[in-house]
Design a protein around this motif. Structure first.
Motif, PDB file in Angstrom:
ATOM      1  N   ALA A 212       0.830  -1.206   0.000  1.00 41.48           N
ATOM      2  CA  ALA A 212       0.000   0.000   0.000  1.00 41.48           C
ATOM      3  C   ALA A 212       0.866   1.259   0.000  1.00 41.48           C
ATOM      4  O   ALA A 212       0.588   2.226  -0.719  1.00 41.48           O
ATOM      5  CB  ALA A 212      -0.927  -0.009   1.215  1.00 41.48           C
ATOM      6  N   PHE A 213       1.950   1.244   0.786  1.00 44.59           N
ATOM      7  CA  PHE A 213       2.844   2.407   0.823  1.00 44.59           C
ATOM      8  C   PHE A 213       3.511   2.616  -0.535  1.00 44.59           C
ATOM      9  O   PHE A 213       3.686   3.755  -0.981  1.00 44.59           O
ATOM     10  CB  PHE A 213       3.908   2.216   1.902  1.00 44.59           C
ATOM     11  N   ALA A 214       3.887   1.521  -1.207  1.00 40.71           N
ATOM     12  CA  ALA A 214       4.507   1.641  -2.531  1.00 40.71           C
ATOM     13  C   ALA A 214       3.524   2.227  -3.537  1.00 40.71           C
ATOM     14  O   ALA A 214       3.895   3.054  -4.385  1.00 40.71           O
ATOM     15  CB  ALA A 214       5.010   0.279  -2.999  1.00 40.71           C
ATOM     16  N   LEU A 215       2.266   1.808  -3.450  1.00 44.01           N
ATOM     17  CA  LEU A 215       1.248   2.383  -4.337  1.00 44.01           C
ATOM     18  C   LEU A 215       1.057   3.878  -4.061  1.00 44.01           C
ATOM     19  O   LEU A 215       0.843   4.673  -4.986  1.00 44.01           O
ATOM     20  CB  LEU A 215      -0.071   1.635  -4.154  1.00 44.01           C
ATOM     21  N   VAL A 216       1.130   4.269  -2.794  1.00 46.48           N
ATOM     22  CA  VAL A 216       1.023   5.688  -2.440  1.00 46.48           C
ATOM     23  C   VAL A 216       2.188   6.474  -3.031  1.00 46.48           C
ATOM     24  O   VAL A 216       2.017   7.594  -3.535  1.00 46.48           O
ATOM     25  CB  VAL A 216       0.960   5.863  -0.911  1.00 46.48           C
ATOM     26  N   LEU A 217       3.381   5.892  -2.988  1.00 49.34           N
ATOM     27  CA  LEU A 217       4.530   6.545  -3.634  1.00 49.34           C
ATOM     28  C   LEU A 217       4.246   6.758  -5.113  1.00 49.34           C
ATOM     29  O   LEU A 217       4.538   7.822  -5.672  1.00 49.34           O
ATOM     30  CB  LEU A 217       5.792   5.695  -3.446  1.00 49.34           C
ATOM     31  N   PRO A 263      12.055  -0.439   6.541  1.00 46.68           N
ATOM     32  CA  PRO A 263      12.080   0.128   7.905  1.00 46.68           C
ATOM     33  C   PRO A 263      10.942   1.130   8.148  1.00 46.68           C
ATOM     34  O   PRO A 263      10.388   1.175   9.249  1.00 46.68           O
ATOM     35  CB  PRO A 263      13.450   0.820   7.981  1.00 46.68           C
ATOM     36  N   ILE A 264      10.584   1.920   7.127  1.00 45.35           N
ATOM     37  CA  ILE A 264       9.479   2.867   7.298  1.00 45.35           C
ATOM     38  C   ILE A 264       8.177   2.112   7.536  1.00 45.35           C
ATOM     39  O   ILE A 264       7.362   2.485   8.391  1.00 45.35           O
ATOM     40  CB  ILE A 264       9.360   3.783   6.065  1.00 45.35           C
ATOM     41  N   GLY A 265       7.981   1.036   6.774  1.00 47.75           N
ATOM     42  CA  GLY A 265       6.770   0.239   6.928  1.00 47.75           C
ATOM     43  C   GLY A 265       6.652  -0.350   8.328  1.00 47.75           C
ATOM     44  O   GLY A 265       5.580  -0.304   8.945  1.00 47.75           O
ATOM     45  N   ARG A 266       7.750  -0.889   8.838  1.00 44.07           N
ATOM     46  CA  ARG A 266       7.722  -1.475  10.194  1.00 44.07           C
ATOM     47  C   ARG A 266       7.407  -0.420  11.241  1.00 44.07           C
ATOM     48  O   ARG A 266       6.635  -0.653  12.179  1.00 44.07           O
ATOM     49  CB  ARG A 266       9.064  -2.146  10.507  1.00 44.07           C
ATOM     50  N   LEU A 267       7.997   0.773  11.073  1.00 44.22           N
ATOM     51  CA  LEU A 267       7.779   1.851  12.044  1.00 44.22           C
ATOM     52  C   LEU A 267       6.323   2.301  12.045  1.00 44.22           C
ATOM     53  O   LEU A 267       5.698   2.440  13.106  1.00 44.22           O
ATOM     54  CB  LEU A 267       8.700   3.023  11.729  1.00 44.22           C
ATOM     55  N   LEU A 268       5.758   2.526  10.868  1.00 43.88           N
ATOM     56  CA  LEU A 268       4.391   3.017  10.780  1.00 43.88           C
ATOM     57  C   LEU A 268       3.376   1.991  11.287  1.00 43.88           C
ATOM     58  O   LEU A 268       2.397   2.347  11.955  1.00 43.88           O
ATOM     59  CB  LEU A 268       4.056   3.404   9.337  1.00 43.88           C
ATOM     60  N   VAL A 279      -1.810   4.277   6.013  1.00 46.06           N
ATOM     61  CA  VAL A 279      -1.636   4.744   4.634  1.00 46.06           C
ATOM     62  C   VAL A 279      -1.773   6.265   4.573  1.00 46.06           C
ATOM     63  O   VAL A 279      -0.969   6.953   3.924  1.00 46.06           O
ATOM     64  CB  VAL A 279      -2.670   4.063   3.706  1.00 46.06           C
ATOM     65  N   ALA A 280      -2.777   6.810   5.240  1.00 44.84           N
ATOM     66  CA  ALA A 280      -2.968   8.258   5.255  1.00 44.84           C
ATOM     67  C   ALA A 280      -1.774   8.968   5.890  1.00 44.84           C
ATOM     68  O   ALA A 280      -1.298   9.999   5.390  1.00 44.84           O
ATOM     69  CB  ALA A 280      -4.256   8.614   5.994  1.00 44.84           C
ATOM     70  N   ASN A 281      -1.261   8.416   6.996  1.00 46.53           N
ATOM     71  CA  ASN A 281      -0.112   9.023   7.667  1.00 46.53           C
ATOM     72  C   ASN A 281       1.143   8.962   6.799  1.00 46.53           C
ATOM     73  O   ASN A 281       1.935   9.902   6.764  1.00 46.53           O
ATOM     74  CB  ASN A 281       0.142   8.324   9.007  1.00 46.53           C
ATOM     75  N   PHE A 282       1.310   7.836   6.085  1.00 41.29           N
ATOM     76  CA  PHE A 282       2.467   7.715   5.187  1.00 41.29           C
ATOM     77  C   PHE A 282       2.377   8.749   4.069  1.00 41.29           C
ATOM     78  O   PHE A 282       3.383   9.394   3.713  1.00 41.29           O
ATOM     79  CB  PHE A 282       2.513   6.302   4.600  1.00 41.29           C
ATOM     80  N   HIS A 283       1.180   8.919   3.511  1.00 35.89           N
ATOM     81  CA  HIS A 283       0.967   9.884   2.435  1.00 35.89           C
ATOM     82  C   HIS A 283       1.308  11.302   2.907  1.00 35.89           C
ATOM     83  O   HIS A 283       2.012  12.055   2.211  1.00 35.89           O
ATOM     84  CB  HIS A 283      -0.499   9.792   1.996  1.00 35.89           C
ATOM     85  N   ALA A 285       3.145  12.176   5.655  1.00 37.14           N
ATOM     86  CA  ALA A 285       4.547  12.268   6.066  1.00 37.14           C
ATOM     87  C   ALA A 285       5.476  12.384   4.864  1.00 37.14           C
ATOM     88  O   ALA A 285       6.444  13.158   4.880  1.00 37.14           O
ATOM     89  CB  ALA A 285       4.919  11.049   6.907  1.00 37.14           C
ATOM     90  N   PHE A 286       5.181  11.632   3.816  1.00 40.18           N
ATOM     91  CA  PHE A 286       6.009  11.688   2.604  1.00 40.18           C
ATOM     92  C   PHE A 286       6.080  13.116   2.060  1.00 40.18           C
ATOM     93  O   PHE A 286       7.163  13.637   1.761  1.00 40.18           O
ATOM     94  CB  PHE A 286       5.424  10.737   1.554  1.00 40.18           C
ATOM     95  N   ASN A 287       4.927  13.775   1.936  1.00 38.50           N
ATOM     96  CA  ASN A 287       4.903  15.112   1.360  1.00 38.50           C
ATOM     97  C   ASN A 287       5.466  16.166   2.315  1.00 38.50           C
ATOM     98  O   ASN A 287       6.112  17.120   1.876  1.00 38.50           O
ATOM     99  CB  ASN A 287       3.470  15.469   0.961  1.00 38.50           C
ATOM    100  N   VAL A 288       5.223  16.007   3.605  1.00 42.88           N
ATOM    101  CA  VAL A 288       5.765  16.956   4.575  1.00 42.88           C
ATOM    102  C   VAL A 288       7.295  16.884   4.600  1.00 42.88           C
ATOM    103  O   VAL A 288       7.988  17.916   4.619  1.00 42.88           O
ATOM    104  CB  VAL A 288       5.184  16.693   5.979  1.00 42.88           C
ATOM    105  N   ILE A 289       7.836  15.669   4.588  1.00 38.47           N
ATOM    106  CA  ILE A 289       9.294  15.512   4.624  1.00 38.47           C
ATOM    107  C   ILE A 289       9.930  16.106   3.366  1.00 38.47           C
ATOM    108  O   ILE A 289      10.965  16.794   3.439  1.00 38.47           O
ATOM    109  CB  ILE A 289       9.663  14.030   4.792  1.00 38.47           C
TER     110      ILE A 289
END
Length: 559
Positions: A212-217, A263-268, A279-283, A285-289
């Motif tokens: 899911a995180f890869a699809l968000v990327l 590692p990001i996936g394990r942390l989240l 998924v929402a938090n990853f989306h 966090a990605f843009n904020v970073i």
């Protein structure tokens, strides 16, 4: 038959989600688009304010494409530097994540209420903002309804072998997931809808978190592809700096995110056990970073983009429109932004014509006069293309604000085209007449002519700024410029009468020609003022119908 039926149900739910997203975007754009555009224009002063403005405007519009096009219009007009423009895009990418954050919570129960309220508002007078806001509420309700349907589909069919096989192929290859996410987002033109779909799949366990995180990327990458492709046909590399710069930040972020996915996936997952929220938090966090990393680096990054993508030097056909994208006509504010960018090209062409006229009067070069006359054809063709593009927009898709903006752009284009006609038909022939007759002006007259043309060029830049920002004080300053040109003509008339009394034919002929030139320059300035200042002043009630003092109420104005 289970799997084909599932695909039809899934496609219908996705279509409903996309339509709801579109209704939210178009409703907001109709209700608040021009105001948001004006706010964005005033906020482009430094990178921090630009970043925050990008977040706020995009959070309301829910369209980073619309925000990007507005910003690109400011950049194309030379009204904003590339650094704050890039900062706006960083903020816009963050802004699109906010509605995803809201919808990641269980708010589906509000769907019927939102649709009911929206329909009641929508059925009111179609000319009011209430109608447009009703469209927004209906769209939000449909989005929630679509998400609810997607969750049910995943619950009923998450164990379907064929669906498991399809999603399993994505799960085992993160790069494939990134490419799929980018392709789907590019196709549907909405990263919000795609991320919400990914959340629905992840919430029911149909997708493991890392997939899911890869699809968000991929969704973040895909949303930056469209602006680059839409401008690919243009000759001006400088106009592509903003979309290309935004895409490159996405590419860097996706590459780093893909490398650190495990590692990001394990942390989240540890911090947030709810997969949809993860998924929402990853989306977000990605843009904020990405925004925090690139914001301090924008100055050297902008310099690099300027080196890679230089300004247009000699386009093959300067009269060919560069920004009138046919696909943008579906969204009024985006189409009007494209037309505004094209209208700013008229400013560039007219400025070149004024420079040519200035050179012709100073040097009497016939080649300069001929080249300047040819540029009037460019003005005519661009004006025709802009009018055809704007009149092709569906009137039913335009609200009051859009209709006013459309009229302002048409007025701007037509007045600049008429100003070009004055240069070609009046100013240049008078310069040629001076050359043929060998008439000489005094040094003071020569300096006055050059100064007035330079003032015209400055007013032309101010008019471009007023078109982009709708700023009232600037419009008043531009309108006040008519006083200076009127006084110069009056003074020249008095001097010409004195020359006539001297009885010297040469002085009288030169004075008459000088007066004609000043009259032409004054007329050009009148068109520039009418192009940008008058519409703004008229909307604010500051434009008088007549300059006649003490006019009686109800008396007709001047013909």
């Amino acid at each position: 038959m289970a799997f084909p039926v599932t695909l039809i149900d899934l496609a219908g739910a996705i279509a409903l989600l996309l339509w709801g997203t579109r209704m939210v975007q178009t409703g907001i754009q109709r209700a608040f688009g021009p105001g948001l555009r004006a706010f964005l224009g005033t906020a482009l002063r430094n990178r921090v304010r630009a970043l925050l403005a990008g977040i706020g405007v995009t959070a309301i519009l829910q369209s980073s494409t619309a925000t990007g096009l507005m910003t690109a219009g400011f950049a194309a007009g030379g009204l904003v530097d590339l650094v704050p423009a890039l900062a706006v895009m960083l903020g816009a990418n963050v802004g699109t994540t906010l509605i995803v954050q809201v919808l990641s919570f269980d708010v589906a129960a509000f769907s019927p209420v939102l649709i009911l309220v929206g329909v009641l508002m929508f059925r009111r007078d179609s000319s009011t903002p209430t109608h447009d806001l009703g469209r927004v509420f209906i769209g939000l309700g449909l989005m929630l309804l679509a998400l609810h349907q997607l969750l049910h589909l995943m619950t009923d069919y998450e164990d379907t072998p064929s669906l498991r096989l399809l999603l399993g192929a994505i799960s085992t290859t993160p790069l494939l997931a990134v490419l799929l996410g980018a392709g789907v987002t590019w196709a549907v033109h909405s990263s919000v809808a795609v991320v919400l779909l990914i959340m629905s799949l992840a919430s029911k366990g149909a997708l493991p978190p890392n997939a899911a995180f890869a699809l968000v990327l991929g969704a973040n990458l895909g949303t930056a592809i469209n602006p680059v492709l839409e401008g690919a046909a243009g000759n001006d590399l400088g106009a592509k700096r903003l979309p290309v710069g935004n895409l490159l930040t996405r590419v860097v972020g996706v590459a780093v995110g893909l490398a650190l996915l495990e590692p990001i996936g394990r942390l989240l997952v540890t911090l947030e056990p709810d997969n949809a929220r993860a998924v929402a938090n990853f989306h977000t966090a990605f843009n904020v970073i990405i925004a925090l990393v690139f914001l301090p680096l924008l100055t050297p990054y902008a310099a690099l983009l300027k080196r890679w993508l230089p300004e247009r030097v000699d386009p093959a056909d300067p009269s060919r429109p560069l920004y009138l994208d046919a696909a943008a006509r579906e969204t009024p504010i985006v189409a009007l932004g494209a037309a505004t960018r094209e209208a700013l090209r008229l400013v560039d062409v007219l400025e070149e014509m004024l420079a040519g006229a200035r050179s012709a009067m100073a040097n009497g070069d016939r080649r300069v006069i001929a080249e300047t006359k040819r540029r009037d054809d460019v003005l005519d063709r661009l004006n025709t293309a802009i009018k055809a593009y704007l009149t092709s927009l569906d009137p039913d898709e335009l609200g009051d604000n859009e209709n006013k903006r459309l009229a302002a752009i048409l007025n701007f284009a037509m007045n600049l085209e008429q100003a070009g006609d004055v240069v070609t038909r009046n100013l240049l022939p008078h310069a040629s007449k001076r050359l043929k007759r060998g008439l000489a002006f005094s040094e003071a007259e020569e300096a006055e002519l050059v100064a007035m043309i330079d003032r015209l060029s400055a007013n032309l830049k101010t008019a471009a700024s007023v078109l982009m920002t709708d700023d009232g004080p600037t419009a008043r300053l531009l309108a006040d410029e008519k006083i200076a040109f009127r006084e110069a003509e009056s003074q020249a008339t008095v001097l010409h009468v004195d020359q006539m009394r001297t009885g010297r034919p040469e002085a009288a002929q030169a004075g008459a020609l000088y007066l004609d030139l000043l009259s032409d320059i004054k007329l050009i300035n009148s068109h520039i003022v009418a192009a940008a200042a008058y519409p703004v002043l008229e909307r604010s009630g500051e434009l008088l119908q007549s300059r006649i003092a003490n006019q009686q109420p109800g008396a007709p104005g001047p013909a």
